[in-house]
Scaffold this motif. Structure first.
Motif, mmCIF file in Angstrom:
data_model
loop_
_atom_site.group_PDB
_atom_site.id
_atom_site.type_symbol
_atom_site.label_atom_id
_atom_site.label_comp_id
_atom_site.label_asym_id
_atom_site.label_seq_id
_atom_site.Cartn_x
_atom_site.Cartn_y
_atom_site.Cartn_z
ATOM 1 N N PHE A 100 0.816 -1.210 0.000
ATOM 2 C CA PHE A 100 0.000 0.000 0.000
ATOM 3 C C PHE A 100 0.852 1.263 0.000
ATOM 4 O O PHE A 100 0.326 2.364 -0.052
ATOM 5 C CB PHE A 100 -0.926 0.027 1.224
ATOM 6 C CG PHE A 100 -2.140 -0.844 1.069
ATOM 7 C CD1 PHE A 100 -3.307 -0.338 0.520
ATOM 8 C CD2 PHE A 100 -2.103 -2.170 1.452
ATOM 9 C CE1 PHE A 100 -4.421 -1.144 0.372
ATOM 10 C CE2 PHE A 100 -3.214 -2.974 1.308
ATOM 11 C CZ PHE A 100 -4.378 -2.466 0.763
ATOM 12 N N GLY A 101 2.150 1.093 0.113
ATOM 13 C CA GLY A 101 3.031 2.267 0.095
ATOM 14 C C GLY A 101 3.452 2.689 1.491
ATOM 15 O O GLY A 101 2.762 2.455 2.473
ATOM 16 N N HIS A 102 4.599 3.312 1.504
ATOM 17 C CA HIS A 102 5.271 3.720 2.732
ATOM 18 C C HIS A 102 4.383 4.575 3.652
ATOM 19 O O HIS A 102 4.230 4.273 4.839
ATOM 20 C CB HIS A 102 6.520 4.491 2.275
ATOM 21 C CG HIS A 102 7.293 5.134 3.366
ATOM 22 N ND1 HIS A 102 8.069 6.239 3.152
ATOM 23 C CD2 HIS A 102 7.407 4.838 4.667
ATOM 24 C CE1 HIS A 102 8.639 6.582 4.287
ATOM 25 N NE2 HIS A 102 8.252 5.751 5.220
ATOM 26 N N THR B 135 16.447 0.472 -2.549
ATOM 27 C CA THR B 135 15.474 1.501 -2.217
ATOM 28 C C THR B 135 14.091 1.124 -2.743
ATOM 29 O O THR B 135 13.956 0.524 -3.802
ATOM 30 C CB THR B 135 15.889 2.878 -2.769
ATOM 31 O OG1 THR B 135 14.810 3.795 -2.562
ATOM 32 C CG2 THR B 135 16.199 2.839 -4.250
ATOM 33 N N GLY B 136 13.073 1.471 -1.975
ATOM 34 C CA GLY B 136 11.704 1.204 -2.397
ATOM 35 C C GLY B 136 11.105 2.430 -3.079
ATOM 36 O O GLY B 136 9.917 2.490 -3.326
ATOM 37 N N TYR B 137 11.944 3.434 -3.333
ATOM 38 C CA TYR B 137 11.475 4.665 -3.954
ATOM 39 C C TYR B 137 12.137 4.919 -5.296
ATOM 40 O O TYR B 137 13.019 5.761 -5.397
ATOM 41 C CB TYR B 137 11.718 5.867 -3.026
ATOM 42 C CG TYR B 137 10.556 6.156 -2.123
ATOM 43 C CD1 TYR B 137 9.454 6.863 -2.590
ATOM 44 C CD2 TYR B 137 10.549 5.719 -0.813
ATOM 45 C CE1 TYR B 137 8.374 7.125 -1.768
ATOM 46 C CE2 TYR B 137 9.470 5.973 0.025
ATOM 47 C CZ TYR B 137 8.390 6.676 -0.465
ATOM 48 O OH TYR B 137 7.314 6.932 0.355
ATOM 49 N N ARG C 181 9.545 6.803 -10.271
ATOM 50 C CA ARG C 181 8.092 6.854 -10.434
ATOM 51 C C ARG C 181 7.391 7.135 -9.095
ATOM 52 O O ARG C 181 6.512 7.981 -8.991
ATOM 53 C CB ARG C 181 7.641 5.501 -11.012
ATOM 54 C CG ARG C 181 6.180 5.331 -11.255
ATOM 55 C CD ARG C 181 5.922 3.949 -11.862
ATOM 56 N NE ARG C 181 6.557 2.865 -11.099
ATOM 57 C CZ ARG C 181 6.038 2.348 -9.982
ATOM 58 N NH1 ARG C 181 4.906 2.776 -9.507
ATOM 59 N NH2 ARG C 181 6.665 1.367 -9.341
ATOM 60 N N LYS C 182 7.840 6.427 -8.055
ATOM 61 C CA LYS C 182 7.220 6.621 -6.742
ATOM 62 C C LYS C 182 7.564 7.987 -6.159
ATOM 63 O O LYS C 182 6.767 8.584 -5.448
ATOM 64 C CB LYS C 182 7.695 5.521 -5.781
ATOM 65 C CG LYS C 182 6.858 4.262 -5.846
ATOM 66 C CD LYS C 182 7.108 3.423 -4.607
ATOM 67 C CE LYS C 182 6.632 2.006 -4.777
ATOM 68 N NZ LYS C 182 7.080 1.150 -3.670
ATOM 69 N N MET C 183 8.800 8.450 -6.490
ATOM 70 C CA MET C 183 9.192 9.766 -5.992
ATOM 71 C C MET C 183 8.291 10.849 -6.592
ATOM 72 O O MET C 183 7.891 11.787 -5.908
ATOM 73 C CB MET C 183 10.656 10.049 -6.350
ATOM 74 C CG MET C 183 11.638 9.567 -5.305
ATOM 75 S SD MET C 183 13.316 9.379 -5.928
ATOM 76 C CE MET C 183 13.713 11.003 -6.481
#
Ligand code: UDP
Ligand code: MG
Length: 350
Positions: A110-112, A243-245, A248-250
């Motif tokens: 679900f995201g950080h 990294t999980g970022y 695109r997520k950034m």
């Protein structure tokens, strides 16, 4: 599988609900004296985890070493955000070895920011500390934060004096991002702070009432107010893993932050509209004057085409910006739960 709304009703030991109790015959005093009292949890450390199997054991050891120095009751609340590795198994092993480790297993990623939100919903401490699971945030700094908290600050955020082991691109975009956010939002978000912070129970309870989905937690903690201060630290390299970022997520993170706290992009369309209308007004007068004075070849076809395309571009961008806000409004209106929990382990015991 059970679906959990974002605010499970949790009462601290010693607290009572405001619901009036029917009158009961008076109990003899001895009964309440022998009833075991639940230990009050002083600190909740909240760590969101996405593929952090290699970091979790080290994280636990370092946090235990630090927190045992406080001589207070503490808990470590881990959130498995749909990891694809053995993160959840390691969480379970840590929980079996030490029941003060509790974990929430999400049904998917679900995201950080949502993972941190779940952690706050489940945490029971008088103060909650958000920390990354990859050991980029040194747990040792928590003691400094606690000191500030005891001095009376309700939010103690960690300011990154330097960041080790990041690419120049990440450093540059992060610097740009924090300065942009600082400029265009109405609230004061301190520069160069991440989610690594300590929050008083009052702040956590306030945040729990905020249901918005596209959450920018460091913005929300500034928004709530209270007494806030910072402690500086050097951000370490990631201990293990990746990294999980990604970029695109950034980008998503940045647009959530901007749309969540500023109307400036929407106002930009109005501003551009007025500027272009004024410019073209001047243009019309210019063309009329040129015609009157007999200059026939004033504008060519290419100029017309460029102007039309330019305006078309601006209109599409403006529509896109409206779309960003509209999509977010749609998400809010749907009112789905913020996250789906597969299993919450260890929260029943105390
Ligand atoms: N994380 C998460 N869900 C995600 C991405 C990341 O829970 O979808 C966690 C991750 O395990 C870590 C924290 O959020 O504990 C920060 O992520 P990361 O270290 O990958 O970001 P960076 O430090 O590179 O900005
Ligand atoms: Mg990290």
């Amino acid at each position: 599988m059970k679906i959990v709304s974002s605010s499970p009703m949790i009462l601290n030991a010693g607290e009572t609900t405001s619901v009036e109790q029917p009158e009961r015959p008076k109990q003899p005093q001895i009964e309440s004296a022998t009833r075991p009292t639940k230990p009050r949890i002083r600190y909740s450390i909240i760590a969101p985890c996405w593929n952090e199997e290699k970091n979790l054991p080290v994280l636990y050891n370092r946090i235990k070493m630090v927190m045992d120095q406080t001589n207070d009751n503490w808990e470590l609340v881990l959130i498995n955000d749909g990891s694809r590795d053995n993160t959840v198994r390691i969480m379970h092993e840590l929980h079996l070895a030490d029941p003060s480790v509790r974990y929430i297993d999400f049904a998917r990623n679900f995201g950080h920011q949502i993972a941190v939100t779940a952690g706050m919903d489940y945490a029971r401490g008088d103060a909650a500390i958000l920390i990354d699971a990859d050991l980029q945030d040194p747990p040792e700094l928590i003691l400094e934060m606690i000191k500030k908290w005891q001095e009376g600050y309700e939010v103690v955020y960690a300011i990154r004096a330097a960041r080790k082991g990041e690419t120049w691109f990440k450093l540059f975009t992060a610097k740009l991002f924090y300065r942009l956010i600082y400029r265009i939002t109405d609230i004061e978000i301190p520069l160069d702070t991440g989610d690594f912070r300590l929050m008083d129970r009052k702040v956590v309870d306030t945040l729990k009432q905020i249901k918005e989905r596209h959450r920018f937690i460091r913005g929300l903690t500034s928004w709530v107010g209270f007494n806030q201060t910072g402690v500086t630290y050097v951000r370490e390299e990631r201990h293990a893993g990746e990294t999980g970022y990604p970029f695109r997520k950034m980008l998503k993170f940045a647009s959530d932050a901007i749309t969540g706290f500023s109307y400036l992009p929407l106002q930009l369309a109005t501003l551009l509209g007025f500027s272009i209308a004024t410019l073209s007004g001047i243009g019309i007068v210019g063309v009329i004057i040129a015609r009157i004075f007999g200059n026939q070849a004033f504008f060519g076809q290419a100029t017309t085409l460029v102007m039309v395309l330019f305006l078309g571009g601006i209109q599409l961008i403006s529509l896109g910006i409206i779309g960003e806000y509209l999509g977010r409004i749609y998400d809010e209106v749907k009112g789905r739960p913020l996250y789906v929990v597969n299993e919450a382990v260890g929260f029943q015991e105390t």
